[in-house]
Design a protein around this motif. Structure first.
Motif, mmCIF file in Angstrom:
data_model
loop_
_atom_site.group_PDB
_atom_site.id
_atom_site.type_symbol
_atom_site.label_atom_id
_atom_site.label_comp_id
_atom_site.label_asym_id
_atom_site.label_seq_id
_atom_site.Cartn_x
_atom_site.Cartn_y
_atom_site.Cartn_z
ATOM 1 N N LYS A 157 0.809 -1.212 0.000
ATOM 2 C CA LYS A 157 0.000 0.000 0.000
ATOM 3 C C LYS A 157 0.848 1.272 0.000
ATOM 4 C CE LYS A 157 -3.958 -2.128 2.363
ATOM 5 N NZ LYS A 157 -4.861 -2.079 3.529
ATOM 6 N N SER A 158 2.157 1.119 0.015
ATOM 7 C CA SER A 158 3.040 2.278 0.018
ATOM 8 C C SER A 158 2.987 2.987 -1.331
ATOM 9 C CB SER A 158 4.480 1.844 0.312
ATOM 10 O OG SER A 158 5.373 2.921 0.105
ATOM 11 N N PRO A 159 2.998 4.329 -1.323
ATOM 12 C CA PRO A 159 2.998 5.067 -2.600
ATOM 13 C C PRO A 159 4.271 4.853 -3.407
ATOM 14 C CG PRO A 159 3.316 6.551 -0.739
ATOM 15 C CD PRO A 159 2.942 5.236 -0.165
ATOM 16 N N VAL A 160 5.297 4.293 -2.762
ATOM 17 C CA VAL A 160 6.534 3.968 -3.486
ATOM 18 C C VAL A 160 6.708 2.453 -3.572
ATOM 19 C CG1 VAL A 160 7.736 6.124 -2.974
ATOM 20 C CG2 VAL A 160 7.851 4.233 -1.348
ATOM 21 N N GLY A 161 5.592 1.744 -3.523
ATOM 22 C CA GLY A 161 5.623 0.288 -3.550
ATOM 23 C C GLY A 161 6.216 -0.293 -4.814
ATOM 24 N N GLU A 162 6.303 0.533 -5.890
ATOM 25 C CA GLU A 162 6.890 0.027 -7.135
ATOM 26 C C GLU A 162 8.361 -0.340 -6.973
ATOM 27 O OE1 GLU A 162 7.422 4.497 -7.197
ATOM 28 O OE2 GLU A 162 5.794 3.099 -6.749
ATOM 29 N N LEU A 163 8.987 0.196 -5.903
ATOM 30 C CA LEU A 163 10.384 -0.156 -5.644
ATOM 31 C C LEU A 163 10.538 -1.644 -5.346
ATOM 32 C CD1 LEU A 163 11.485 2.863 -3.388
ATOM 33 C CD2 LEU A 163 12.088 2.462 -5.786
ATOM 34 N N LEU A 164 9.462 -2.258 -4.883
ATOM 35 C CA LEU A 164 9.502 -3.674 -4.547
ATOM 36 C C LEU A 164 9.164 -4.563 -5.740
ATOM 37 C CD1 LEU A 164 7.631 -3.398 -1.139
ATOM 38 C CD2 LEU A 164 10.049 -3.951 -1.429
ATOM 39 N N ASP A 165 8.757 -3.925 -6.826
ATOM 40 C CA ASP A 165 8.389 -4.697 -8.009
ATOM 41 C C ASP A 165 9.643 -5.260 -8.670
ATOM 42 O OD1 ASP A 165 5.802 -5.035 -9.833
ATOM 43 O OD2 ASP A 165 7.548 -4.815 -11.147
ATOM 44 N N HIS A 166 9.473 -6.394 -9.345
ATOM 45 C CA HIS A 166 10.617 -7.032 -9.997
ATOM 46 C C HIS A 166 11.217 -6.139 -11.077
ATOM 47 C CE1 HIS A 166 13.202 -10.327 -11.186
ATOM 48 N NE2 HIS A 166 12.821 -10.182 -12.442
ATOM 49 N N THR A 167 10.403 -5.242 -11.620
ATOM 50 C CA THR A 167 10.921 -4.361 -12.668
ATOM 51 C C THR A 167 12.010 -3.438 -12.136
ATOM 52 O OG1 THR A 167 9.127 -2.774 -12.226
ATOM 53 C CG2 THR A 167 8.787 -4.372 -13.996
ATOM 54 N N HIS A 168 11.976 -3.141 -10.821
ATOM 55 C CA HIS A 168 13.033 -2.292 -10.266
ATOM 56 C C HIS A 168 14.352 -3.053 -10.221
ATOM 57 C CE1 HIS A 168 15.231 0.317 -7.428
ATOM 58 N NE2 HIS A 168 14.467 1.264 -7.951
ATOM 59 N N ARG A 169 14.285 -4.349 -9.909
ATOM 60 C CA ARG A 169 15.489 -5.171 -9.979
ATOM 61 C C ARG A 169 16.026 -5.172 -11.413
ATOM 62 N NH1 ARG A 169 13.909 -10.770 -6.780
ATOM 63 N NH2 ARG A 169 14.097 -10.014 -4.621
ATOM 64 N N GLN A 170 15.121 -5.308 -12.373
ATOM 65 C CA GLN A 170 15.528 -5.334 -13.769
ATOM 66 C C GLN A 170 16.196 -4.024 -14.174
ATOM 67 O OE1 GLN A 170 11.743 -6.293 -15.591
ATOM 68 N NE2 GLN A 170 12.278 -8.454 -15.790
ATOM 69 N N LYS A 171 15.665 -2.916 -13.680
ATOM 70 C CA LYS A 171 16.235 -1.607 -13.990
ATOM 71 C C LYS A 171 17.657 -1.505 -13.449
ATOM 72 C CE LYS A 171 15.511 3.332 -13.105
ATOM 73 N NZ LYS A 171 14.643 4.345 -12.422
ATOM 74 N N THR A 172 17.850 -1.962 -12.203
ATOM 75 C CA THR A 172 19.184 -1.929 -11.604
ATOM 76 C C THR A 172 20.129 -2.858 -12.355
ATOM 77 O OG1 THR A 172 18.176 -1.503 -9.436
ATOM 78 C CG2 THR A 172 20.473 -2.231 -9.454
ATOM 79 N N ALA A 173 19.632 -4.040 -12.718
ATOM 80 C CA ALA A 173 20.455 -5.008 -13.443
ATOM 81 C C ALA A 173 20.853 -4.470 -14.815
ATOM 82 C CB ALA A 173 19.698 -6.325 -13.594
ATOM 83 N N SER A 174 19.946 -3.785 -15.487
ATOM 84 C CA SER A 174 20.244 -3.222 -16.803
ATOM 85 C C SER A 174 21.291 -2.120 -16.707
ATOM 86 C CB SER A 174 18.961 -2.661 -17.442
ATOM 87 O OG SER A 174 18.033 -3.697 -17.712
ATOM 88 N N GLU A 175 21.200 -1.302 -15.676
ATOM 89 C CA GLU A 175 22.187 -0.241 -15.471
ATOM 90 C C GLU A 175 23.570 -0.842 -15.241
ATOM 91 O OE1 GLU A 175 23.005 3.650 -12.552
ATOM 92 O OE2 GLU A 175 21.297 2.325 -12.195
ATOM 93 N N LEU A 176 23.622 -1.896 -14.451
ATOM 94 C CA LEU A 176 24.892 -2.569 -14.174
ATOM 95 C C LEU A 176 25.418 -3.250 -15.430
ATOM 96 C CD1 LEU A 176 27.082 -3.480 -12.259
ATOM 97 C CD2 LEU A 176 25.576 -5.315 -11.455
ATOM 98 N N ASN A 177 24.543 -3.903 -16.179
ATOM 99 C CA ASN A 177 24.939 -4.579 -17.408
ATOM 100 C C ASN A 177 25.544 -3.592 -18.401
ATOM 101 O OD1 ASN A 177 24.876 -7.023 -19.150
ATOM 102 N ND2 ASN A 177 23.420 -5.838 -20.353
#
Length: 226
Positions: A157-177
Motif C-alpha cells: 500500500k506504500s505510494p513507493v511500492g513500485e520499488l519492490l516490483d521485480h521491474t526495479h530489480r531489472q532496472k538496476t540489473a540493466s544499469e549494471l549490465n
C-alpha cells in the motif's frame, strides 16, 4: 495503386513487390542479430549463431556468462553477490560509477526491507547510504523514497511500492549490465530495438500519406491491411 481522400492506397501484393526489390545485406543482418545476442547475454545462442553464419562475435563469449551471472544475481535480489562478482571482474566499474554503486546499495536496502529485516535496514541505510545522500541531493531524494517503504506496515500500500516490483530489480540489473559493457568497450544497448523504433516512426509518418499494409505485430512481422 489507387488514390482516395488524397491518400495513396497500396495493395499487399504491390507492397510485397516493392519490398522484394530492396537489397538487404545478409552480413549486416547477421551482425544485428549477433549484436543483440551478445548484449542481452544469450551466450549459447550466440555460439550457435556464430557457427551457423560464420560470424565471429567481437567479444569473448566467456565474458557473457560472467555478465549474466552478475545480472541474474541482481534479478534474484542477491546484491552482495552481484557486487562481489563485479569487483572480481573489474573493480574499476564500481569505483568509477558512484551513482551505479549507490543504486546497487539502494537495491540492497530494498531487499532488506522486503525480507522484513527492519533493524538491519535502518543500520545499513545510516552507514552506507546516508553519507552518500548528504553529498548528492538526487541520491538523498532516492534514499528518502526508499525509506518511505518503512512507513507502511503493508508494503503493497506504500505510494513507493513500485520499488519492490521485480521491474526495479531489472532496472538496476540493466544499469549494471550497461556499465560492464562500457568497461569492455562494447555497445551498451542493442541496435535491433532502435531499428524497431525507427520502423514505428516511419510507419506513423507514412500513415499520413498512404494506406498500405502495416506491421502491427512485431512478433510475427506479418503485413496487415490498414
Amino acid at each position: 495503386m489507387t488514390t482516395s481522400n488524397n491518400k495513396q492506397t497500396i495493395s499487399k501484393d504491390e507492397w510485397s513487390e516493392r519490398l522484394s526489390k530492396v537489397q538487404v545485406n545478409k552480413h549486416d543482418l547477421n551482425k544485428l542479430v549477433m549484436n543483440y545476442l551478445v548484449i542481452e547475454g544469450y551466450k549459447d545462442a550466440a555460439e550457435k549463431f556464430s557457427q551457423e553464419c560464420g560470424l565471429s562475435p567481437n567479444i569473448d563469449l566467456a565474458s557473457i556468462e560472467d555478465r549474466m551471472n552478475i545480472r541474474n544475481a541482481v534479478h534474484t535480489g542477491d546484491i552482495g553477490e552481484a557486487i562481489e562478482r563485479v569487483n572480481d571482474l573489474d573493480p574499476e566499474i564500481l569505483d568509477t560509477n558512484p551513482r551505479l554503486f549507490f543504486h546497487l546499495q539502494q537495491q540492497r536496502l530494498i531487499e532488506l526491507i522486503r525480507k522484513g529485516n527492519i533493524d538491519e535496514a535502518l543500520e545499513f541505510a545510516q552507514e552506507e547510504l546516508a553519507p552518500r545522500g548528504e553529498e548528492n541531493p538526487e541520491m538523498l531524494q532516492e534514499l528518502e523514497q526508499t525509506m518511505a517503504l518503512l512507513a507502511f506496515e503493508d508494503l503493497g500500500k506504500s505510494p513507493v511500492g513500485e520499488l519492490l516490483d521485480h521491474t526495479h530489480r531489472q532496472k538496476t540489473a540493466s544499469e549494471l549490465n550497461a556499465a560492464i559493457l562500457t568497461s569492455q568497450s562494447q555497445d551498451k544497448d542493442p541496435k535491433l530495438p532502435g531499428l524497431l523504433k525507427m520502423l514505428v516512426w516511419a510507419q506513423n509518418q507514412l500513415d499520413e500519406k498512404a494506406n498500405y499494409p502495416r506491421i502491427n505485430n512485431f512478433m510475427t512481422a506479418e503485413f496487415e491491411d490498414s
